[in-house]
Design a protein around this motif. Structure first.
Motif, short mmCIF file in Angstrom:
data_model
loop_
_atom_site.label_atom_id
_atom_site.label_comp_id
_atom_site.label_asym_id
_atom_site.label_seq_id
_atom_site.Cartn_x
_atom_site.Cartn_y
_atom_site.Cartn_z
N PRO A 14 0.82 -1.21 0.00
CA PRO A 14 0.00 0.00 0.00
C PRO A 14 0.85 1.27 0.00
O PRO A 14 2.06 1.22 0.25
CB PRO A 14 -0.80 -0.12 1.31
CG PRO A 14 -0.66 -1.54 1.74
CD PRO A 14 0.66 -2.01 1.21
N GLY A 15 0.23 2.40 -0.26
CA GLY A 15 0.95 3.66 -0.15
C GLY A 15 1.42 3.91 1.27
O GLY A 15 0.79 3.46 2.24
N ALA A 16 2.56 4.58 1.41
CA ALA A 16 3.13 4.93 2.72
C ALA A 16 3.51 3.70 3.54
O ALA A 16 3.48 3.73 4.77
CB ALA A 16 2.19 5.83 3.50
N ALA A 17 3.86 2.61 2.86
CA ALA A 17 4.24 1.37 3.55
C ALA A 17 5.70 1.05 3.29
O ALA A 17 6.37 1.70 2.48
CB ALA A 17 3.36 0.22 3.08
N GLN A 123 3.53 8.88 6.69
CA GLN A 123 4.88 8.36 6.91
C GLN A 123 5.84 8.99 5.90
O GLN A 123 5.43 9.41 4.81
CB GLN A 123 4.88 6.84 6.79
CG GLN A 123 6.23 6.16 6.94
CD GLN A 123 6.88 6.39 8.29
OE1 GLN A 123 7.23 7.52 8.63
NE2 GLN A 123 7.06 5.31 9.05
N ASN A 124 7.11 9.04 6.26
CA ASN A 124 8.14 9.58 5.36
C ASN A 124 9.11 8.48 4.96
O ASN A 124 9.29 7.49 5.67
CB ASN A 124 8.87 10.75 6.01
CG ASN A 124 9.68 10.31 7.23
OD1 ASN A 124 10.83 9.87 7.10
ND2 ASN A 124 9.08 10.39 8.42
N THR A 187 10.10 1.22 0.13
CA THR A 187 8.99 1.96 0.72
C THR A 187 8.21 2.65 -0.38
O THR A 187 8.78 3.07 -1.39
CB THR A 187 9.48 3.00 1.75
OG1 THR A 187 8.36 3.79 2.19
CG2 THR A 187 10.51 3.94 1.16
N THR A 188 6.90 2.79 -0.18
CA THR A 188 6.03 3.47 -1.13
C THR A 188 5.66 4.87 -0.66
O THR A 188 4.64 5.42 -1.08
CB THR A 188 4.75 2.65 -1.38
OG1 THR A 188 4.19 2.27 -0.11
CG2 THR A 188 5.04 1.40 -2.20
N CYS A 189 6.45 5.46 0.20
CA CYS A 189 6.22 6.85 0.59
C CYS A 189 6.44 7.77 -0.62
O CYS A 189 7.20 7.43 -1.52
CB CYS A 189 7.15 7.24 1.73
SG CYS A 189 6.70 6.49 3.32
N PRO A 190 5.80 8.94 -0.63
CA PRO A 190 5.90 9.81 -1.81
C PRO A 190 7.31 10.35 -2.03
O PRO A 190 8.10 10.49 -1.10
CB PRO A 190 4.92 10.95 -1.51
CG PRO A 190 4.71 10.89 -0.03
CD PRO A 190 4.87 9.47 0.37
#
Length: 246
Positions: A14-17, A123-124, A187-190
């Motif tokens: 997922p995003g932010a994972a 999350q970052n 990680t899928t953080c932006p």
């Protein structure tokens, strides 16, 4: 890369994972942007010697490039090839922008915490990677420069570094073929330069597949003379560790 065999497994990050896995030599990790606009920050380590890790400067200067895409190899700091990029629908993988930290994410999108917001917390990338590498006894000093799959950062004639919005489209795929056993941390953080008004939660699908045998006509092997030396370094390393196969 065309695969005749089905995926050994498929999952969605997922995003932010954040997540990590040991990818065996001779396998491909396929990443798919499910919605468009995804970012997947990635680091690599040798699971048998965690001091050996992905080296961005050697990867770029050895192949005379600023961007990475299909045909390029991803090098360790020991001159070996962790993985080859065998498919890149986006035609440009960011290799220089790094990840955002907590302060940058808070300034851009506001503060949230897991206790209050659960899976919708902001999350970052820096803390995500730090949490993940800690599972292997690693820390801040081990966070080398990372790749940002599905993201493009380019320079203008003025020298300014710019982020390309809407670079990756829904369904775009990037495939990495692993030339040695590799610990992959992601990680899928932006992306740190993403200008989105709202924090982007963008999922990425992961699939593990068996790779076709390496041929002497392989595009990654032959794209640069330096890559031939990198693959030879791999061969010698694998011979010494009893894992070389023709």
């Amino acid at each position: 890369m065309q695969m005749n065999k089905p995926a050994l497994f498929t999952d969605v990050l997922p995003g932010a994972a954040h997540w990590s896995m040991k990818v065996p030599k001779g396998h491909v990790l396929r990443f798919k942007d499910l919605e468009g606009g995804a970012n997947l920050s990635l680091l690599m380590y040798n699971p048998d010697n965690l001091l050996e890790r992905y080296n961005a400067p050697d990867t770029l200067k050895g192949q005379h490039t600023f961007k990475l895409t299909n045909g390029n190899c991803l090098y360790s700091d020991m001159g070996r090839v962790f993985a080859s990029i065998v498919r890149d629908d986006t035609a440009w993988i960011d290799s220089v922008a790094g990840v955002a930290n907590k302060e940058k994410v808070t300034a851009k999108w506001g503060a949230r915490d897991y206790q209050s917001d659960r899976n919708q917390w902001k999350q970052n990338g820096y803390d995500s990677l730090l949490v993940e590498v800690a599972k292997y006894g690693l820390g801040k000093r081990d966070l080398a420069a990372n790749l940002n799959l599905f993201s493009k950062v380019f320079t203008k004639d003025s020298g300014d570094i710019c982020y390309q919005e809407e670079h990756s489209k829904a369904g775009d795929i990037i495939e990495l073929r692993f030339e040695m056993d590799t610990l992959v941390v992601m990680t899928t953080c932006p992306h740190p330069m993403n200008p989105a008004r709202l924090y982007p939660f963008k999922p990425v699908e992961l699939s593990l597949l068996e790779a076709a045998p390496l041929s002497q006509e392989d595009a990654c092997l032959n794209s640069r003379p330096e890559n031939e030396r990198g693959f030879e370094n791999n061969r010698r390393y694998l011979v010494q560790h009893g894992s070389y196969t023709v």
